[in-house]
Design an enzyme around this catalytic site. Structure first.
Site, short mmCIF file in Angstrom:
data_model
loop_
_atom_site.label_atom_id
_atom_site.label_comp_id
_atom_site.label_asym_id
_atom_site.label_seq_id
_atom_site.Cartn_x
_atom_site.Cartn_y
_atom_site.Cartn_z
N THR A 63 0.87 -1.16 0.00
CA THR A 63 0.00 0.00 0.00
C THR A 63 0.91 1.22 0.00
O THR A 63 2.12 1.09 0.11
CB THR A 63 -0.88 -0.06 1.27
OG1 THR A 63 -1.57 -1.31 1.28
CG2 THR A 63 -1.90 1.05 1.35
N ASN B 266 -3.50 -3.57 -3.00
CA ASN B 266 -3.41 -4.71 -2.09
C ASN B 266 -2.02 -5.31 -2.15
O ASN B 266 -1.09 -4.77 -1.57
CB ASN B 266 -4.48 -5.77 -2.36
CG ASN B 266 -4.53 -6.80 -1.23
OD1 ASN B 266 -4.33 -6.46 -0.07
ND2 ASN B 266 -4.80 -8.06 -1.55
N GLY C 56 1.42 -1.46 4.51
CA GLY C 56 1.91 -2.59 5.29
C GLY C 56 0.90 -3.68 5.60
O GLY C 56 1.13 -4.50 6.49
N GLY C 57 -0.25 -3.70 4.90
CA GLY C 57 -1.21 -4.78 5.15
C GLY C 57 -1.64 -4.80 6.61
O GLY C 57 -2.02 -3.78 7.19
#
Length: 568
Positions: free
Chosen positions: A379, A399, A471-472
């Protein structure tokens, strides 16, 4: 001939800018630089330069944000995008607050079990790679709505810098060259008709010029026709054609009907600071506030940065908050998210009551709570403040890095693989190891749950900080730690951003640590209490702005990437 000379001048100027930038970074070290009139912190130096140029031309923070968003789609293709989505948190100098949800949505043809085989098991990588993994993109409509409500400059002026960068090209960084080379094979597999991201001969090298003419044409259509330049006409037709090449399900109606949504931001407090963050369909604001409420009663500043009790408290808070995230959070348009309970200080403190500082709490023993009873990794993020004090925090994504790996042929932009952020099957982790259930199940038109956490803080009704990160699953904890680094541990903005980080997300039951995070002696004592530490690479790439006592702006650009803070 004249145009060719102008193009050569553009590229030369760009190379000189990047050279001067990297020289300044080498000298910059960890010493923060402050600016009086405006500041942009983004994942790429050229995007930050675009934003500052817009501010200098009289644009406000939203004008600059729109220009940076489109510039990142060109110069930072692994996450900057027009084929993905994201979230914007805004605060004006007179304290007007807004949150814009331009998250992708599931197609009208989507179904709950679309990624399962006949036995009900997930089909490997079907929700991650290729056209079937794509959600309806929201970025362009989001930028249009932001412009309509808050911008000052003409739309075309905000698109032109990105068009120039795409048409004339720009020299790639060493990090970008490495990323593109490592992905050459997968790009070829999902783009058999070719893409500008694949170098025809040899390997990409630092300083090579990346020219994206197809993307430039698409951006011109958006400049000339606004929303219709993407969701209708030529671009829409090319997206539908791309769907047909790989069993994708996005339809003409999906594109035409997509709408970004203005929502009420999450507003709470932490140690006399107001916290303004993103509501669902992002879990970020709720989880961030939950973490802050969970640790607020404890004397973190006295305990110290990454000391035994500090680390243990933060991990235990993260364990409980992520358990709640998996059960209770989803798109509020489709599921009754118990916001009031989750954000209640009493609820969070009740969740922390069973902490035992003599030992770790096994994640298997931690279940989601019942907040209904309370009523009181790839991201990108950028932060912008203009000279009037208007602030924008935007986190946007495809994503996975480079999303679905699919570039729309003829249109030149990457498509997301956001469908993996849904709960494909209860108890089955997504790309980032996050679990989910009914709240985040796939439904047509629904927005998949996100961890993105664009956040603005104020103190005494004055702007204090703008912060966010990619960073999810680690986004929430990275923003959490950055805020604590400033408020509790007294770090300046650059120190707070550069500091080593760690992360826990309930399941799996391990603490992920960057190489230099948590001293060896501290780690050994916590391991004796049955905490499991797992080394990993970089966690997040935080880009943040802190307002100094004199009103000047201090940037924090994450050294984990090519990120840069530029102002004037």
């Amino acid at each position: 001939m004249k145009q060719k000379l102008l193009d050569q001048l553009f590229v030369t100027k760009t190379k000189l800018f990047l050279l001067s930038f990297f020289i300044s970074v080498a000298a910059y070290g960890q010493t923060p630089v402050s600016y009086k009139n405006g500041l942009v912190v983004s994942a790429h130096p050229l995007a930050s330069e675009v934003g500052v140029d817009i501010l200098k031309k009289g644009g406000n923070a939203v004008d600059a944000a729109i220009a940076v968003q489109f510039a990142l789609a060109v110069v930072y293709p692994n996450a900057g995008n027009i084929g993905g989505g994201g979230f914007m948190v805004y605060r004006s100098s007179n304290n007007e607050r807004a949150a814009l949800d331009f998250r992708e949505t599931a197609s009208e043809k989507a179904s709950r079990d679309m990624y399962l085989d006949a036995s009900g098991d997930p089909i490997e990588r079907l929700s991650l790679d290729g056209q079937l993994s794509v959600g309806t993109p929201g970025t362009v409509d989001g930028m249009v709505k932001a412009h309509e409500r808050f911008a000052r400059l003409p739309w075309k002026d905000l698109l032109q810098p990105a068009i120039d960068l795409a048409r004339k090209g720009f020299p790639i960084t060493a990090m970008q060259a490495d990323e593109l080379n490592r992905r050459k094979e997968i790009f070829q597999r999902f783009n058999p008709l070719g893409t500008a991201l694949i170098k025809k001969k040899g390997h990409w090298e630092e300083g090579d010029r990346l020219v994206q003419r197809e993307l430039a044409r698409t951006l011109r259509l958006i400049k000339d026709r606004g929303r219709a330049g993407f969701y209708e006409g030529r671009t829409a037709s090319l997206i539908i054609e791309e769907m047909g090449r790989g069993n994708g399900i996005i339809t003409t109606d999906d594109l035409k009907n997509y709408q970004a949504k203005w929502r009420e931001p999450i507003v709470s407090s932490y140690r006399n600071h107001e916290v303004i963050s993103m509501p669902p369909s992002s879990s970020g604001g709720v989880a961030l506030v939950s973490l802050l409420k969970a640790v607020e009663p404890y004397p973190l500043s006295r305990w110290g940065f990454q000391r035994d009790s500090t680390v243990q408290l933060m991990v235990e808070a993260e364990r409980r908050v992520y358990a709640d995230r998996s059960e209770h959070l989803g798109d509020a348009d489709f599921y009754p998210v118990p916001l009031t309970g989750l954000l209640d200080s009493n609820y969070q403190q009740e969740r922390m009551r069973d902490i035992d500082f003599s030992r770790a709490t096994p994640s298997s023993a931690v279940k989601a709570g019942d907040p209904k009873t309370y009523e009181s990794e790839e991201t990108t993020h950028f932060s912008i403040v203009d000279k009037e004090g208007n602030a924008v925090a935007i986190t946007t994504t495809l994503n996975n890095s480079y999303g679905s790996q699919v570039v729309v042929k003829g249109a030149g932009f990457l498509l997301n693989d956001e469908m993996d952020d849904f709960s494909i099957k209860p108890g089955v982790p997504n790309l980032y190891g996050l679990l989910g259930g009914a709240a985040n199940a796939i439904e047509p038109g629904k927005r998949m749950l996100s961890a993105m956490t664009p956040t603005i803080l104020t103190k005494n009704n004055k702007l204090f900080m703008v912060v966010g990160t990619p960073g999810g699953s680690t986004i929430i904890t990275s923003v959490f730690q950055t805020i604590l680094n400033v408020i509790d541990f007294g770090k300046d903005m650059q120190e707070a951003v550069s500091a080593p980080r760690f992360h826990h997300q309930w399941m799996p039951d391990e603490v992920y640590v960057e190489q230099d995070a948590i001293r060896v002696d501290v780690r050994k004592r916590l391991e004796a209490k049955h905490y499991k530490f797992t080394p990993r690479g970089s966690i997040g790439r935080v880009d943040a702005i802190l307002v100094n006592a004199d009103g000047s702006l201090q940037g924090g650009a994450d050294p984990r990437g090519d990120d840069v803070a530029l102002g004037y």
